[in-house]
Each structure stands twice: as structure tokens, then as C-alpha cells.
Design a protein around this motif. Structure first.
Motif, PDB file in Angstrom:
ATOM      1  N   ALA A 195       0.827  -1.225   0.000  1.00  0.00           N
ATOM      2  CA  ALA A 195       0.000   0.000   0.000  1.00  0.00           C
ATOM      3  C   ALA A 195       0.852   1.261   0.000  1.00  0.00           C
ATOM      4  CB  ALA A 195      -0.947  -0.009   1.198  1.00  0.00           C
ATOM      5  N   ARG A 196       2.022   1.202   0.619  1.00  0.00           N
ATOM      6  CA  ARG A 196       2.880   2.405   0.644  1.00  0.00           C
ATOM      7  C   ARG A 196       3.430   2.694  -0.755  1.00  0.00           C
ATOM      8  NH1 ARG A 196       5.302   4.284   4.758  1.00  0.00           N
ATOM      9  NH2 ARG A 196       7.399   4.095   3.902  1.00  0.00           N
ATOM     10  N   ARG A 197       3.453   1.660  -1.570  1.00  0.00           N
ATOM     11  CA  ARG A 197       4.004   1.816  -2.922  1.00  0.00           C
ATOM     12  C   ARG A 197       2.897   2.106  -3.944  1.00  0.00           C
ATOM     13  NH1 ARG A 197       7.740  -2.826  -5.781  1.00  0.00           N
ATOM     14  NH2 ARG A 197       7.824  -1.760  -7.780  1.00  0.00           N
ATOM     15  N   PHE A 198       1.774   1.376  -3.861  1.00  0.00           N
ATOM     16  CA  PHE A 198       0.732   1.484  -4.885  1.00  0.00           C
ATOM     17  C   PHE A 198      -0.580   2.073  -4.362  1.00  0.00           C
ATOM     18  CE2 PHE A 198       3.164  -2.437  -6.317  1.00  0.00           C
ATOM     19  CZ  PHE A 198       3.913  -1.765  -7.272  1.00  0.00           C
ATOM     20  N   GLY A 199      -0.618   2.468  -3.103  1.00  0.00           N
ATOM     21  CA  GLY A 199      -1.864   2.999  -2.533  1.00  0.00           C
ATOM     22  C   GLY A 199      -2.731   1.880  -1.980  1.00  0.00           C
ATOM     23  N   LEU A 200      -3.858   2.278  -1.411  1.00  0.00           N
ATOM     24  CA  LEU A 200      -4.807   1.303  -0.862  1.00  0.00           C
ATOM     25  C   LEU A 200      -5.351   0.419  -1.994  1.00  0.00           C
ATOM     26  CD1 LEU A 200      -6.901   3.773   1.339  1.00  0.00           C
ATOM     27  CD2 LEU A 200      -5.185   2.140   2.167  1.00  0.00           C
ATOM     28  N   TYR A 278      12.281   4.741  12.875  1.00  0.00           N
ATOM     29  CA  TYR A 278      12.633   4.122  11.590  1.00  0.00           C
ATOM     30  C   TYR A 278      11.536   4.387  10.550  1.00  0.00           C
ATOM     31  CZ  TYR A 278      14.102   0.212   8.509  1.00  0.00           C
ATOM     32  OH  TYR A 278      14.510  -0.570   7.457  1.00  0.00           O
ATOM     33  N   CYS A 279      10.284   4.335  11.007  1.00  0.00           N
ATOM     34  CA  CYS A 279       9.141   4.513  10.094  1.00  0.00           C
ATOM     35  C   CYS A 279       9.057   5.937   9.545  1.00  0.00           C
ATOM     36  CB  CYS A 279       7.827   4.192  10.808  1.00  0.00           C
ATOM     37  SG  CYS A 279       7.599   2.449  11.084  1.00  0.00           S
ATOM     38  N   GLN A 280       9.688   6.870  10.228  1.00  0.00           N
ATOM     39  CA  GLN A 280       9.564   8.274   9.819  1.00  0.00           C
ATOM     40  C   GLN A 280      10.215   8.538   8.473  1.00  0.00           C
ATOM     41  OE1 GLN A 280       9.391  11.321  12.297  1.00  0.00           O
ATOM     42  NE2 GLN A 280       8.263  10.125  13.777  1.00  0.00           N
ATOM     43  N   ASP A 281      11.246   7.752   8.176  1.00  0.00           N
ATOM     44  CA  ASP A 281      12.007   8.057   6.975  1.00  0.00           C
ATOM     45  C   ASP A 281      12.337   6.754   6.255  1.00  0.00           C
ATOM     46  OD1 ASP A 281      13.467   9.424   5.130  1.00  0.00           O
ATOM     47  OD2 ASP A 281      15.310   9.440   6.319  1.00  0.00           O
ATOM     48  N   MET A 282      11.348   6.230   5.621  1.00  0.00           N
ATOM     49  CA  MET A 282      11.470   4.901   5.055  1.00  0.00           C
ATOM     50  C   MET A 282      11.065   4.981   3.584  1.00  0.00           C
ATOM     51  SD  MET A 282       9.350   1.785   6.612  1.00  0.00           S
ATOM     52  CE  MET A 282       9.983   1.273   8.133  1.00  0.00           C
ATOM     53  N   PRO A 283      11.725   4.246   2.699  1.00  0.00           N
ATOM     54  CA  PRO A 283      11.276   4.280   1.303  1.00  0.00           C
ATOM     55  C   PRO A 283       9.882   3.644   1.158  1.00  0.00           C
ATOM     56  CG  PRO A 283      13.030   2.649   1.602  1.00  0.00           C
ATOM     57  CD  PRO A 283      12.893   3.373   2.898  1.00  0.00           C
ATOM     58  N   ASP A 284       9.161   4.067   0.133  1.00  0.00           N
ATOM     59  CA  ASP A 284       7.789   3.570  -0.030  1.00  0.00           C
ATOM     60  C   ASP A 284       7.727   2.090  -0.429  1.00  0.00           C
ATOM     61  OD1 ASP A 284       7.042   6.092   0.578  1.00  0.00           O
ATOM     62  OD2 ASP A 284       6.297   6.636  -1.417  1.00  0.00           O
ATOM     63  N   ASP A 285       8.866   1.567  -0.912  1.00  0.00           N
ATOM     64  CA  ASP A 285       8.831   0.139  -1.262  1.00  0.00           C
ATOM     65  C   ASP A 285       9.210  -0.750  -0.073  1.00  0.00           C
ATOM     66  OD1 ASP A 285      11.442   0.993  -1.411  1.00  0.00           O
ATOM     67  OD2 ASP A 285      11.570   0.783  -3.593  1.00  0.00           O
ATOM     68  N   LEU A 286       9.288  -0.145   1.091  1.00  0.00           N
ATOM     69  CA  LEU A 286       9.497  -0.920   2.322  1.00  0.00           C
ATOM     70  C   LEU A 286       8.262  -0.786   3.206  1.00  0.00           C
ATOM     71  CD1 LEU A 286      11.276  -2.582   4.258  1.00  0.00           C
ATOM     72  CD2 LEU A 286      12.237  -0.435   5.087  1.00  0.00           C
ATOM     73  N   GLY A 311      11.659  -3.217  -3.238  1.00  0.00           N
ATOM     74  CA  GLY A 311      12.508  -2.362  -4.080  1.00  0.00           C
ATOM     75  C   GLY A 311      13.616  -3.168  -4.743  1.00  0.00           C
ATOM     76  N   HIS A 312      14.618  -2.453  -5.230  1.00  0.00           N
ATOM     77  CA  HIS A 312      15.701  -3.137  -5.940  1.00  0.00           C
ATOM     78  C   HIS A 312      16.493  -4.007  -4.958  1.00  0.00           C
ATOM     79  CE1 HIS A 312      18.955  -3.986  -8.632  1.00  0.00           C
ATOM     80  NE2 HIS A 312      18.289  -3.387  -9.617  1.00  0.00           N
ATOM     81  N   PRO A 313      16.718  -5.303  -5.300  1.00  0.00           N
ATOM     82  CA  PRO A 313      17.389  -6.212  -4.358  1.00  0.00           C
ATOM     83  C   PRO A 313      18.753  -5.705  -3.905  1.00  0.00           C
ATOM     84  CG  PRO A 313      16.545  -7.430  -6.262  1.00  0.00           C
ATOM     85  CD  PRO A 313      16.291  -5.981  -6.531  1.00  0.00           C
ATOM     86  N   LYS A 314      19.442  -4.979  -4.783  1.00  0.00           N
ATOM     87  CA  LYS A 314      20.803  -4.547  -4.401  1.00  0.00           C
ATOM     88  C   LYS A 314      20.767  -3.523  -3.247  1.00  0.00           C
ATOM     89  CE  LYS A 314      21.890  -0.874  -7.780  1.00  0.00           C
ATOM     90  NZ  LYS A 314      21.283   0.189  -6.990  1.00  0.00           N
ATOM     91  N   ASP A 315      19.623  -2.876  -3.048  1.00  0.00           N
ATOM     92  CA  ASP A 315      19.515  -1.895  -1.959  1.00  0.00           C
ATOM     93  C   ASP A 315      19.011  -2.504  -0.647  1.00  0.00           C
ATOM     94  OD1 ASP A 315      20.271   0.102  -3.712  1.00  0.00           O
ATOM     95  OD2 ASP A 315      18.203   0.445  -4.372  1.00  0.00           O
ATOM     96  N   GLY A 394       1.012   5.293   5.299  1.00  0.00           N
ATOM     97  CA  GLY A 394       1.932   6.304   4.756  1.00  0.00           C
ATOM     98  C   GLY A 394       2.226   6.057   3.287  1.00  0.00           C
ATOM     99  N   GLY A 395       3.314   6.641   2.808  1.00  0.00           N
ATOM    100  CA  GLY A 395       3.728   6.465   1.416  1.00  0.00           C
ATOM    101  C   GLY A 395       2.643   6.924   0.452  1.00  0.00           C
ATOM    102  N   ALA A 396       2.352   6.074  -0.533  1.00  0.00           N
ATOM    103  CA  ALA A 396       1.404   6.439  -1.602  1.00  0.00           C
ATOM    104  C   ALA A 396      -0.006   6.698  -1.078  1.00  0.00           C
ATOM    105  CB  ALA A 396       1.375   5.332  -2.646  1.00  0.00           C
TER     106      ALA A 396
END
Ligand SMILES: Cc1cc2nc3c(=O)[nH]c(=O)nc-3n(C[C@H](O)[C@H](O)[C@H](O)COP(=O)(O)OP(=O)(O)OC[C@H]3O[C@@H](n4cnc5c(N)ncnc54)[C@H](O)[C@@H]3O)c2cc1C
Length: 498
Positions: A195-200, A278-286, A311-315, A394-396
Motif C-alpha cells: 500500500a505504501r508503494r501502490f496505494g490502498l 525508523y518509520c519516519q524516513d522509510m522508502p515507499d517500497d518498504l 525495491g531493488h534487491p541490491k539496496d 503512509g507512502g502512496a
């Protein structure tokens, strides 16, 4: 009203104009008897044998009564504290069946419930003495990979949506337990690992086919009945029976990095405090949920984060490193995992096996005072089979305006749930009392709640929880369900009829 048996005609039933049976009826009705049912206003309505036979004949699915094969399973919902006996269950097999059954319900003004996955904690997927429209026969997902779209029948469960979409390398947001119904989850919002990446889930709804209380099958989309389309995305089951949902899908690798990371239970305060930051500053794909769980059967209490990084596996190692560093984990099960398998990792082997008492509310931030309150009341209060659970938002979800869909709580960071779960058959009282008392301590930190989780909430609060979208929702409700036939939900009351 007590357990239903087939009742014969008579005895104080409300006068209702005869159901137009000549449309269908041609056989003999000896196998069906008249019964009394409950109306939307709580009175008794006589459903005569001819009308029931006509209805049974008009649908491809089944009409079930107490004693019918399948009735016991059909009447049940996931929360075993809900023990209701509908007078009749209509297991619809198609949208045409739903039209017939809604016309019947409307004609008799029957108390009407609609069930998809039966997960609703308050038991909105069943009713006492009325009509249950059971959509369990209406399951199926068709994916159009070119248009990146899934068409989903109204009784489908999330597992099928995930499986069929991922077979094409596509996905949309779905909840974290795969036997949850697409119907209830979508109409109320739909939080989940993506949901943080694509919305509800509801933000990904492109269109729906819905049978409204007048028995019309309507299309709701940007172009057709846009008022209804707006209301369906967060307004719950208030507007009719959705027979089909169309969802936007997104490309996503099947393999994500996910799983649970466990911490010492004694470190609860440190873990929740870390999590809040930690949740305050997290990428949307997490996406990370926090769970404190004292399992039944005397198993050891657990404190863990449930992670999905898409997200990207390398990250991944860099993004997840703080979870492994701030305190030494007891057990780290975060690994490359198949997304569909991850989505099933919290499933129950018997989804109808437990009693539940859950209370929840939204938080915009996990404040220090909330952490202190949770901890102060944790140790002494955790019973076997109890949990405190932060589901991340959060996120999207935040990127969509409050007025864009009926779901208004865009600013939240988490949905906090305090709950008790116990093997069915045990006395619910101490478990429910525990959850209520813990909830009473933390609820002051919450602001609004998820309509899909509303349990024992005052009906006025249910309305005001739609915030600034309430007036518009009342307009749509008054237009499509003026008599409030669909009232067993987080109900929006229509305006009084002239
Ligand atoms: C174990 C568990 C995990 C959960 N996890 C999540 C999660 O990760 N994310 C999340 O957002 N929520 C979650 N929920 C909450 C969930 O969204 C609600 O329980 C939701 O109501 C379940 O939908 P359902 O179809 O299974 O329920 P049901 O009890 O079948 O229905 C719930 C309501 O929706 C209406 N409804 C259902 N289908 C239709 C339809 N086709 N047309 C019209 N009305 C319909 C019903 O009338 C009823 O009012 C979870 C709940 C449980 C118990």
C-alpha cells in the motif's frame, strides 16, 4: 430470535404485498415451507412457500435454510464469537442471481447481510433472522496482462488475486492474510504490504459492477455513475452488492525480501521506540509491521517486525541494516521470498477456529507517550492469545487527496490494533475484558479508525469517522439505497425520505 427452523405460515407476521411469483414459479413447492424472517426495522415478515420456491427456481445458486446442507458453514464468519442464524442464505452464482435476491430482499424489506470472505471482526458478513447473500460461489480472477488489469468476482479471496496477478509478473495492493475477502477489504480501503508503494486496494479500483437496492446492475467507474465509483472506494458495503471489481495492476518481481525479525520480548520499549523513528524516513517500497504477541497454548511471547521490501534487491541490505543493528535480534528470518508465499505466511489453518475481540484506531505518529503507555500496560496485561499490532500506512496512501475517494484518513502513519484471540470454546469474557481495558489506555492516542475494523463502535461515531466525506456519502447513499437495505456495515444513514 432463536435458531431458525422451518416455520409454517401465520403468527403475527407483518403484512407484505405478495411477491410476484408468476414471473418464475411453475413447479411444486412441497419441499419448501413458509418461514418468518426479520425485516430491516426489526419486525417479522412472513416469507411464504410459493415466494421462496419462486426465488429458489429463479437463481442458479442455492437457497439454504437451517437444516439445509451447507447452511452451517454459510452462516458462520471468521470471528467465532458471532453466532448468528439467518432465516435464509442465498448463495448466488452470478450477477443475475444477485439481482433476483436483491429484488426479493427489497420487496420484503428484509434485514440483509452480504458475505464475501467473512473476515469482518464485527460479523457484518452475517445476520440474525434475516437474509444472508453469500458470495462464496462467485469467485474468480481474470487478468489482462496487456492492459495490466484484473477483473475479480465479488466473492473472491485475496489469495486468488495475488496468485493470478503474479503469474503475469503483476500485482496490486492486497491485505496480509490471504483468506480475507476482496469485497470487504476493498470497499473499506485495503491496507497491505504494497500500500505504501501502490496505494490502498481501493485506490487501485478502476471500476465495479454493483447491484443496487432497486435491483439494477450498474457500472461504477470514472465515466459511469462516478458518484457511486467515488463512494465505493472507502464507503464500505453501503451501496449494494458488488458483483465484480476491476483493479489496476503494476509490474513487480515475484521475489521480494521479506519475513519476520524477532527481538527479545524484554526489549519491547527499545524496539517500539526504534520502530517509531525508523518509520519516519522509510522508502515507499518498504513496509514494516510491528507485532507483540502472547500466543495461546502457553507458547513463548514474541515481539517481531514483519517486513516486505519490494525495491531493488541490491539496496535491500542497506535499507534493512538498521533492523539488524539497533538491538541484537533473536531470530532473523528476513530473506528473498516469493511474494505470494509471503502473503500467505500469516494465514490460519482454520480461519473459523478462533474467537476474537479486536479494537483499533489510526495514529499519525507513534509518540513517546504512546510507547510508554503501551509498555506500562504490556507485561501485566498480556494474556495468552493477546496482541498489539501496528500496521504501517503512509507512502502512496498519503499522496491522494482526502476528497478524491470516500476513504478520508490519508494522513495516518499506522493502524494500531489491540486484540485478543482464543481457541473457540473458551470463555470469551476474560479475553474481551483484557482487550477492552488495554484499548481504553491507548485509545486516546488514536484519531479515527478503519471502518473495516469497527467493532462495538457507536453508530454516530461510525458516521463522523467519514470526516469531511460524510455529506457526499450521505448523498450517494440516499440516491442508491434510500431505505438503507444495506445497513449491516459501517453504516451511512440515508437522508429521511420525503
Ligand atoms: C486476520 C485478519 C487480517 C486482516 N488484515 C487486513 C489487512 O492486511 N488489510 C486490511 O485492510 N484489512 C485487514 N483486515 C480487515 C478486513 O479488511 C476486514 O475484516 C474486511 O471487512 C474483510 O472483508 P471480507 O470480505 O473478508 O469480510 P465480510 O465479513 O465478508 O464482509 C465485510 C463487509 O463488507 C461487505 N462486503 C463484502 N463483500 C462485498 C461485496 N462484494 N459487495 C458489497 N459488500 C460487500 C459486507 O457486507 C460486510 O459489511 C483483516 C482482518 C482479519 C480478520
Amino acid at each position: 430470535m432463536k435458531r431458525r427452523t422451518l416455520l409454517y405460515a401465520g403468527m403475527g407476521a407483518a403484512a407484505v404485498a405478495p411477491y410476484p411469483i408468476w414471473r418464475y414459479y411453475s413447479g411444486n413447492q412441497s419441499s419448501l415451507a413458509s418461514i418468518n424472517a426479520v425485516s430491516i426495522l426489526g419486525g417479522e415478515v412472513l416469507l411464504d412457500a410459493f415466494a421462496l420456491a419462486a426465488l429458489a427456481k429463479s437463481i442458479k445458486g442455492y437457497l439454504l435454510f437451517s437444516g439445509s446442507e451447507g447452511y452451517e458453514i454459510a452462516r458462520q464468519v471468521r470471528n467465532r464469537t458471532i453466532d448468528k442464524y439467518p432465516a435464509l442464505v442465498a448463495q448466488c452464482a452470478s450477477a443475475v442471481d444477485v439481482i433476483e435476491v436483491v429484488n426479493f430482499a427489497n420487496h420484503y424489506q428484509l434485514l440483509t447481510a452480504v458475505k464475501c470472505g467473512g473476515h469482518n471482526i464485527a460479523g457484518n458478513g452475517t445476520c440474525e433472522g434475516g437474509l444472508l447473500i453469500d458470495l462464496s460461489l462467485m469467485q474468480g480472477v481474470a487478468v489482462d496482462p496487456e492492459r495490466r488489469m484484473a477483473s475479480v468476482l465479488g466473492g473472491s479471496l485475496l489469495a486468488e488475486l495475488d496468485e493470478k496477478s503474479q503469474a503475469h509478473g503483476l500485482v496490486t495492493t492486497a491485505g496480509t492474510v490471504s483468506h480475507t475477502g476482496v469485497g470487504g477489504l476493498t470497499l473499506g480501503g485495503g491496507f497491505g504490504r504494497l500500500a505504501r508503494r501502490f496505494g490502498l486496494t481501493s485506490d487501485n479500483l478502476l471500476a465495479a459492477d454493483i447491484v443496487t437496492s432497486d435491483g439494477e446492475l450498474r457500472r461504477a467507474s470514472v465515466d459511469e455513475n462516478p458518484d457511486l465509483y467515488w463512494a465505493l472506494r472507502g464507503g464500505g458495503g453501503n451501496f449494494g452488492v458488488v458483483t465484480s471489481f476491476d483493479f489496476q495492476l503494476h509490474p513487480m518481481d515475484r521475489q521480494v525480501i521479506g519475513g519476520e525479525i524477532y527481538y527479545p520480548y524484554e526489549k519491547a520499549k527499545e524496539v517500539i521506540s526504534f520502530y517509531a523513528e525508523y518509520c519516519q524516513d522509510m522508502p515507499d517500497d518498504l513496509y514494516v509491521d510491528l507485532v507483540i504477541f502472547a500466543p495461546p497454548f502457553g507458547l513463548k511471547s514474541a515481539l517481531y517486525l514483519d517486513v516486505c521490501y519490494s525495491g531493488h534487491p541490491k539496496d535491500a541490505a542497506r535499507v534493512l541494516e538498521p533492523l539488524r543493528r539497533f538491538v541484537k535480534p533473536l531470530k532473523d528470518e528476513i530473506r528473498p521470498v516469493d511474494y505470494v508465499a509471503l502473503q500467505k505466511s500469516s494465514d490460519d489453518s482454520d480461519p473459523r477456529g478462533t474467537g476474537q475481540h479486536l479494537k483499533s484506531g489510526f495514529v499519525k505518529t507513534i509518540s513517546k507517550a504512546l510507547v510508554d503507555t503501551l509498555i506500562e500496560n504490556l507485561e501485566s496485561n498480556m494474556l495468552r492469545g493477546s496482541m498489539a499490532f501496528f500496521q504501517q500506512a503512509g507512502g502512496a496512501i498519503r499522496e491522494i487527496a482526502t476528497s478524491a475517494t470516500a476513504f478520508p484518513h490519508r494522513e495516518i502513519s499506522h493502524n494500531l490494533t489491540i486484540g485478543a484471540v482464543w481457541p473457540s470454546g473458551l470463555d470469551p469474557e476474560p479475553h474481551a475484558a483484557w482487550a477492552d481495558s488495554y484499548w481504553n489506555k491507548v485509545k486516546g492516542f488514536t484519531d479515527g479508525f478503519y471502518t473495516n475494523d469497527a467493532y462495538g463502535v457507536d453508530p454516530v461515531q461510525v458516521q463522523t469517522n467519514y470526516l469531511t466525506n460524510l455529506d457526499r456519502l450521505v448523498d450517494v447513499k440516499s440516491k442508491y439505497d434510500p431505505a438503507n437495505l444495506f445497513r449491516i456495515n459501517s453504516n451511512i444513514r440515508p437522508r429521511p425520505q420525503a
